[in-house]
Design an enzyme around this catalytic site. Sequence first.
Site, PDB file in Angstrom:
ATOM      1  N   ALA A 132       6.397   2.948   9.216  1.00 23.09           N
ATOM      2  CA  ALA A 132       6.804   1.564   8.998  1.00 23.09           C
ATOM      3  C   ALA A 132       6.306   1.080   7.642  1.00 23.09           C
ATOM      4  O   ALA A 132       5.470   1.731   7.001  1.00 23.09           O
ATOM      5  CB  ALA A 132       6.254   0.680  10.106  1.00 23.09           C
ATOM      6  N   GLN A 181       4.191  -1.138   6.674  1.00 21.78           N
ATOM      7  CA  GLN A 181       2.732  -1.214   6.574  1.00 21.78           C
ATOM      8  C   GLN A 181       2.068  -0.044   7.304  1.00 21.78           C
ATOM      9  O   GLN A 181       1.092  -0.207   8.044  1.00 21.78           O
ATOM     10  CB  GLN A 181       2.248  -2.544   7.130  1.00 21.78           C
ATOM     11  CG  GLN A 181       2.449  -3.718   6.194  1.00 21.78           C
ATOM     12  CD  GLN A 181       1.541  -3.648   4.968  1.00 21.78           C
ATOM     13  OE1 GLN A 181       0.447  -3.090   5.010  1.00 21.78           O
ATOM     14  NE2 GLN A 181       1.992  -4.216   3.860  1.00 21.78           N
ATOM     15  N   SER A 182       2.565   1.153   7.059  1.00 27.30           N
ATOM     16  CA  SER A 182       2.071   2.343   7.748  1.00 27.30           C
ATOM     17  C   SER A 182       0.677   2.751   7.260  1.00 27.30           C
ATOM     18  O   SER A 182       0.481   3.048   6.074  1.00 27.30           O
ATOM     19  CB  SER A 182       3.042   3.504   7.530  1.00 27.30           C
ATOM     20  OG  SER A 182       2.481   4.725   7.954  1.00 27.30           O
ATOM     21  N   ASN A 183      -0.277   2.805   8.188  1.00 26.17           N
ATOM     22  CA  ASN A 183      -1.594   3.346   7.872  1.00 26.17           C
ATOM     23  C   ASN A 183      -1.511   4.849   7.597  1.00 26.17           C
ATOM     24  O   ASN A 183      -2.224   5.384   6.749  1.00 26.17           O
ATOM     25  CB  ASN A 183      -2.563   3.106   9.037  1.00 26.17           C
ATOM     26  CG  ASN A 183      -2.731   1.641   9.363  1.00 26.17           C
ATOM     27  OD1 ASN A 183      -2.981   0.828   8.498  1.00 26.17           O
ATOM     28  ND2 ASN A 183      -2.589   1.301  10.637  1.00 26.17           N
ATOM     29  N   ALA A 190       1.010   6.540   6.299  1.00 25.48           N
ATOM     30  CA  ALA A 190       1.547   6.797   4.962  1.00 25.48           C
ATOM     31  C   ALA A 190       0.449   6.643   3.913  1.00 25.48           C
ATOM     32  O   ALA A 190       0.315   7.472   3.004  1.00 25.48           O
ATOM     33  CB  ALA A 190       2.702   5.848   4.674  1.00 25.48           C
TER      34      ALA A 190
END
Length: 341
Positions: free
Chosen positions: A73, A75-77, A79
């Site tokens: 997503a 705000q992917s942690n 990524a």
Amino acid sequence: MNLARFPRIRFAHLPTPLEPLPNLTRALEGPEIWIKRDDCTGMSTGGNKTRKLEYLMAEAREQGADIVLTQGATQSNHARQTAACAAKMGIDCHLLLEDRTGKQDHDYTENGNVFLDYLHGASVERRASNPDMNGELAKVGARMIGEGRKPYLIPGGGSNPIGALGYVNAAMELIGQANDMGLRIDQVVHATGSAGTQAGLIAGLTGIRSGVALLGISVRAARAKQEENVFKLACATSDLCGASGAVRREDIVANSDYVGTGYGFPTPEALDAIQMLARLEGILLDPVYTGKGMAGLIDLIRQGRFKKGQNIVFVHTGGSVGLFGYVDDFEFSRAKNARAD
């Protein structure tokens, strides 16, 4: 369970602390609450994905990859931590970020995790909401192969059997810490999303016959679907570890009562839990995962599901940098902005 036979790059600061939460315990007048600080793993503000990436990135290196690809997503942690690990290894990172919320404010689309993605040098492509982002990832991987690159593809959340090894290891670490402290753990609770953390934990806890129960608080899927996903991955992970049959279907428990509107949309209860932990314990949770997970734990304690004398361990899976993408969701921020207007 001998994990030393699997290639691994040691990115994380381990073991992460196992600490009591005395102020929260007193406020809720229930069980003794402990926290496993996997927000302290060390890579780019830390988080649970670093444990998974120790095994995933080692496989990427063994395969001779010159670029890693993953998706998540906006705000992917995951990524963000993948970009950090790739930077440390000196290889390229390419991210597919999916718009799962429709939020268009600058803080959400460019701040928080997104800012750190760019800071670590990752290249980014955006996608509209897509039920098959791993399929989209495969298309981009094929494109890069055609361009002469050697990509290594990591599924969303790092959630495959290789990635889940990180939480098999975490389960053994947790039980070892508890044994050294003389702590009897009655229940482990955490936020569950892409299934890899819960699958790895239950594979580890059952594989060493710990007798410790695990509860996942779902942040996106309905209970039946979440438990199905976790069970499938937990069994595959146990097979990989040489512990086939250790995980039973009844070992997989997910509670989906705290999802709210959906993934990426913080609930009022999650925002309250974030403020409660910040103001009672000085600990930062996040709006997508740990806020909902802690909100679920708090509510279950208030319902009497856990009793005085029990020891409950909450696994903090990180993600606090995501707070900066959700500033306006907090009432005190909205009130401040209203006064400024």
